[in-house]
Write an enzyme that holds these catalytic residues in place. Structure first.
Site, short mmCIF file in Angstrom:
data_model
loop_
_atom_site.label_atom_id
_atom_site.label_comp_id
_atom_site.label_asym_id
_atom_site.label_seq_id
_atom_site.Cartn_x
_atom_site.Cartn_y
_atom_site.Cartn_z
N CYS A 135 0.80 -1.28 -0.15
CA CYS A 135 0.10 0.05 -0.03
C CYS A 135 0.92 1.26 0.07
CB CYS A 135 -0.96 -0.01 1.22
SG CYS A 135 -1.86 1.54 1.24
N ARG A 146 0.05 4.91 2.74
CA ARG A 146 0.19 4.58 4.33
C ARG A 146 0.36 5.76 5.42
NH1 ARG A 146 4.20 -0.36 4.97
NH2 ARG A 146 4.48 -0.04 2.47
N GLU A 167 -4.86 3.20 -10.39
CA GLU A 167 -5.64 1.76 -10.12
C GLU A 167 -6.69 1.69 -11.13
OE1 GLU A 167 -6.25 2.96 -5.71
OE2 GLU A 167 -6.12 0.43 -5.89
N1 ARG Z 1 -6.58 -1.78 -7.16
C1 ARG Z 1 -8.12 -1.97 -6.58
C2 ARG Z 1 -9.45 -1.42 -7.75
O1 ARG Z 1 -8.71 -0.87 -8.69
C3 ARG Z 1 -8.34 -1.54 -5.30
C4 ARG Z 1 -7.38 -1.83 -4.27
C5 ARG Z 1 -7.35 -0.85 -3.00
N2 ARG Z 1 -7.16 0.64 -3.33
C6 ARG Z 1 -7.03 1.59 -2.60
N3 ARG Z 1 -6.77 2.70 -3.00
N4 ARG Z 1 -7.19 1.16 -1.26
O2 ARG Z 1 -10.34 -1.59 -7.42
#
Ligand code: ARG
Length: 360
Positions: A65, A68, A238
């Site tokens: 992560c 953090r 992401e």
């Molecule tokens: N990578 C994942 C997604 O695209 C989410 C993982 C957690 N991400 C976060 N920013 N806490 O859905």
């Protein structure tokens, strides 16, 4: 977990917890109590503040992560007393609504009883269905094919859209899993548009506001919480790089390149690279426009470097998984790329589980 292992883990965590929270004068008594409980009952019960702090240290120890720096700031819903289906679904809905917070996403965790076997089947509380047509083509999110199939087996009706929010599925003990649709009014969906390239809208992309991981086991002091969904806010890449860009996910780059008029027969045109940057720009822009909190990878990288510094100041060496911390685009433009990392695994922590439909 065997008794010696549990004793060891409990001792290690309680020491850490009482030291970091300046409660050392209470430690001896508490440790004796826990030791006896483990000897008599094979387990022990974490006090409220021990659980609360443990969820946060588990985050602090999450090597993958990048977010953090904010590990101390998490809303903790202690729902260890719940054991009825209705109350568990309600608690999950509450988590979605409260963490989404009208767009001002709050890091949140809901912890359910470690003794009542509660299993949340969803990998995330919010996710889009994936369906396979008979010709092999896939509609929606390929990552959710298996879970979507399980939902259908349980009686959920497939809607065959690209962005259908899946229902929540929970299982208590040996009972059959049950599902409920998530009320639409607590789900925030962000339509994706580009500030300059207007035809982006024609791709009709969208994403949900809050990534709530529900397939990891929270381990604190040797106690395993199998149902403990938690969330932060998204980092743009992401969605923009991985969820939309990966060939095994929505695989949208060829379509983006097309509307950008790029030459995608020539690798030297860097069409993928140029498309992925605009796609990420669109994600960040759209979340902001919808009033939903999101962080770009440059800011997140800076925050992570700050986290390293701050931890050092408190006498702790951080652990991290470089291959996860470095963003999936523009890696070398971020400081984390140039930073060495030690990937040792500390406790408390969050661990992967075997998906429930695969467990025998
Ligand atoms: N990578 C994942 C997604 O695209 C989410 C993982 C957690 N991400 C976060 N920013 N806490 O859905």
């Amino acid at each position: 977990m065997c008794e010696t292992n549990l004793l060891e883990k409990a001792e290690m965590y309680l020491k850490l917890c009482y030291r970091e929270l300046d409660k050392e004068h209470l430690y001896e008594n508490r440790w004796n109590e826990v030791k006896n409980s483990i000897k008599d009952n094979g387990t022990y019960h974490l006090l409220d503040f021990e659980l609360n702090y443990g969820t946060k240290v588990a985050w602090r120890n999450s090597n993958k992560c990048i977010g953090r720096l904010f590990w101390r700031a998490m809303d903790v819903f202690d729902e260890r007393n719940l054991n009825s289906e209705d109350s568990i679904f309600e608690a999950l809905f509450r988590h979605i609504e409260s963490s989404t917070n009208g767009g001002n996403i709050k890091s949140t965790i809901t912890v359910f009883s470690p003794e009542t076997e509660i299993i949340i089947w969803n990998p995330q509380l919010l996710s889009f269905a994936g369906y396979q047509n008979s010709d092999g083509t896939i509609i929606g999110d390929p990552k959710q094919l298996e879970f979507t199939n399980e939902c259908i087996k349980l009686g959920w009706k497939p809607k065959m859209g690209k962005f259908d929010i899946l229902p929540l599925v929970i299982q208590i003990g040996n009972e059959a899993p049950t599902w409920r649709e998530i009320p639409q009014k607590i789900i925030k969906i962000i339509p994706i548009e580009h500030p300059e390239i207007k035809s982006f809208q024609d791709l009709q992309l969208q994403w949900y506001s809050t990534p709530i991981i529900s397939n990891m086991i929270l381990e604190i002091g040797g106690i395993e919480f199998k149902a403990a969904p938690f969330n932060g806010w998204y980092m743009g890449t992401e969605i923009g790089a991985r969820d939309f860009g990966d060939e095994k996910r929505y695989n949208i780059l060829p379509e983006v390149a097309k509307i950008m008029g790029l030459n995608f027969r020539d690798k030297n045109s860097l069409w993928k690279d140029r498309a992925i940057v605009e796609l990420n720009y669109a994600v960040l822009y759209s979340f902001k426009k919808s009033g939903v909190k999101i962080v770009d990878h440059h800011t997140a990288s800076k925050q992570f470097m700050q986290f390293i510094k701050k931890e050092k100041k408190e006498g702790r060496e951080i652990t991290a998984d470089w291959s996860w911390i470095v963003p999936p685009i523009s890696g070398s433009t971020t400081e984390v790329f140039h930073t060495e990392m030690n990937n040792d695994v500390k406790s408390p922590n969050y661990f992967y589980r075997i998906e429930p439909w695969e467990a025998t």
